[in-house]
Design a protein around this motif. Structure first.
Motif, mmCIF file in Angstrom:
data_model
loop_
_atom_site.group_PDB
_atom_site.id
_atom_site.type_symbol
_atom_site.label_atom_id
_atom_site.label_comp_id
_atom_site.label_asym_id
_atom_site.label_seq_id
_atom_site.Cartn_x
_atom_site.Cartn_y
_atom_site.Cartn_z
ATOM 1 N N ARG A 1 -97.768 -30.399 18.777
ATOM 2 C CA ARG A 1 -97.784 -30.409 20.245
ATOM 3 C C ARG A 1 -96.833 -29.355 20.795
ATOM 4 O O ARG A 1 -97.136 -28.658 21.752
ATOM 5 N N TRP A 2 -95.654 -29.219 20.147
ATOM 6 C CA TRP A 2 -94.679 -28.230 20.623
ATOM 7 C C TRP A 2 -95.211 -26.810 20.434
ATOM 8 O O TRP A 2 -95.040 -25.955 21.299
ATOM 9 N N ILE A 3 -95.864 -26.541 19.285
ATOM 10 C CA ILE A 3 -96.428 -25.212 19.039
ATOM 11 C C ILE A 3 -97.483 -24.890 20.093
ATOM 12 O O ILE A 3 -97.582 -23.769 20.583
ATOM 13 N N GLU A 4 -98.268 -25.893 20.464
ATOM 14 C CA GLU A 4 -99.333 -25.687 21.448
ATOM 15 C C GLU A 4 -98.772 -25.491 22.858
ATOM 16 O O GLU A 4 -99.225 -24.621 23.604
ATOM 17 N N ARG A 5 -97.769 -26.283 23.211
ATOM 18 C CA ARG A 5 -97.272 -26.273 24.586
ATOM 19 C C ARG A 5 -96.081 -25.353 24.796
ATOM 20 O O ARG A 5 -95.795 -24.958 25.927
ATOM 21 N N GLY A 6 -95.363 -25.018 23.737
ATOM 22 C CA GLY A 6 -94.180 -24.199 23.885
ATOM 23 C C GLY A 6 -93.034 -24.979 24.503
ATOM 24 O O GLY A 6 -93.036 -26.209 24.510
ATOM 25 N N GLY A 7 -92.050 -24.244 25.034
ATOM 26 C CA GLY A 7 -90.877 -24.900 25.585
ATOM 27 C C GLY A 7 -90.460 -24.372 26.943
ATOM 28 O O GLY A 7 -89.295 -24.497 27.323
ATOM 29 N N MET A 8 -91.403 -23.770 27.674
ATOM 30 C CA MET A 8 -91.059 -23.264 29.002
ATOM 31 C C MET A 8 -90.909 -24.430 29.975
ATOM 32 O O MET A 8 -91.877 -25.163 30.220
ATOM 33 N N PRO A 9 -89.718 -24.629 30.552
ATOM 34 C CA PRO A 9 -89.520 -25.730 31.500
ATOM 35 C C PRO A 9 -90.521 -25.634 32.649
ATOM 36 O O PRO A 9 -90.817 -24.554 33.153
ATOM 37 N N GLY A 10 -91.053 -26.783 33.048
ATOM 38 C CA GLY A 10 -92.013 -26.795 34.139
ATOM 39 C C GLY A 10 -93.447 -26.602 33.699
ATOM 40 O O GLY A 10 -94.378 -26.912 34.428
ATOM 41 N N ILE A 11 -93.643 -26.056 32.497
ATOM 42 C CA ILE A 11 -95.004 -25.844 31.984
ATOM 43 C C ILE A 11 -95.264 -26.715 30.769
ATOM 44 O O ILE A 11 -96.326 -27.332 30.654
ATOM 45 N N CYS A 12 -94.290 -26.796 29.851
ATOM 46 C CA CYS A 12 -94.538 -27.490 28.580
ATOM 47 C C CYS A 12 -94.777 -28.987 28.768
ATOM 48 O O CYS A 12 -95.347 -29.631 27.887
ATOM 49 N N PHE A 13 -94.348 -29.554 29.894
ATOM 50 C CA PHE A 13 -94.524 -30.993 30.101
ATOM 51 C C PHE A 13 -95.810 -31.332 30.858
ATOM 52 O O PHE A 13 -96.073 -32.501 31.131
ATOM 53 N N LEU A 14 -96.596 -30.327 31.220
ATOM 54 C CA LEU A 14 -97.881 -30.587 31.865
ATOM 55 C C LEU A 14 -98.855 -31.124 30.819
ATOM 56 O O LEU A 14 -99.047 -30.513 29.771
ATOM 57 N N ARG A 15 -99.466 -32.260 31.094
ATOM 58 C CA ARG A 15 -100.323 -32.907 30.099
ATOM 59 C C ARG A 15 -101.676 -32.235 29.941
ATOM 60 O O ARG A 15 -102.200 -32.116 28.841
#
Length: 214
Positions: free
Chosen positions: A102-116
């Motif tokens: 999931r982390w590889i797919e979403r990355g770690g950019m705040p504000g973007i990585c937590f969008l489902r």
């Protein structure tokens, strides 16, 4: 501005996106020379503090530089900080394979990585790319830069395993010097990470996009 702030009794001042007001660097230098107390100023920005981004005063000898990377997997999971941050033992239930994927797919950019929703994340990243390539890149001085070419460079980098400037230039059929100018600009904007070969080696620098999700 700086004098009035400290006259009010504050012990420190945090200035964000400080590169947009280059004259502040001269004022900070003068203030630091009058009172050499570490921690009085915390300066942050989305570009390098260098002449190429319009900052004449580098504060050499007066500043410590730190580069902030995207959120780590542990930070995204809300885990407490520990030492060492990276564990070398396997088989622990602290992090699951699904968390890593999931982390590889979403990355770690705040504000973007937590969008489902993946579509919502893709739209947010697209907006970020447009802003970076067509607005922020214009902050870089002394080079003729194209937002369209900058975006094409990033798209090529995302598809190559170990991209070099020459390889990107070959893929885009563009002059290598022009490609290097764009790579340097994107590096100054913290979009790319340049990975240099070992000093005793003969390899070429590789460039990686700073965030897995992007």
């Amino acid at each position: 501005f700086l004098e009035s702030h400290f006259q009010e009794g504050a012990s420190a001042l945090i200035l964000d996106e400080v590169q947009k007001v280059p004259d502040l660097f001269d004022a900070v230098k003068a203030s630091v020379d009058l009172e050499r107390r570490p921690g009085r100023f915390i300066l942050s920005g989305s570009t390098e503090f260098s002449r190429k981004t319009g900052v004449r005063e580098s504060l050499t000898g007066r500043i410590g530089l730190r580069r902030l990377y995207p959120l780590t997997l542990a930070e995204c999971l809300g885990n407490k900080a520990s030492v060492p941050w990276v564990r070398t033992t396997h088989g622990s239930a602290e992090v699951l394979n699904t968390d890593v994927s999931r982390w590889i797919e979403r990355g770690g950019m705040p504000g973007i990585c937590f969008l489902r929703e993946s579509g919502e994340r893709a739209a947010a990243i697209e907006t970020w790319l447009e802003t970076t390539c067509f607005r922020d890149i214009q902050q870089i001085r002394g080079a003729r830069l194209s937002g369209e070419l900058a975006k094409e460079v990033l798209e090529v980098l995302a598809r190559l395993e170990r991209p070099t400037a020459a390889e990107v230039a070959s893929k885009l059929k563009t002059d290598a010097r022009r490609i290097r100018n764009h790579l340097e600009a994107l590096e100054a904007l913290f979009v790319l990470q340049r990975l240099d070969p070992h000093p005793s080696g003969t390899g070429k620098p590789h460039y990686q996009i700073f965030d897995a999700g992007v």
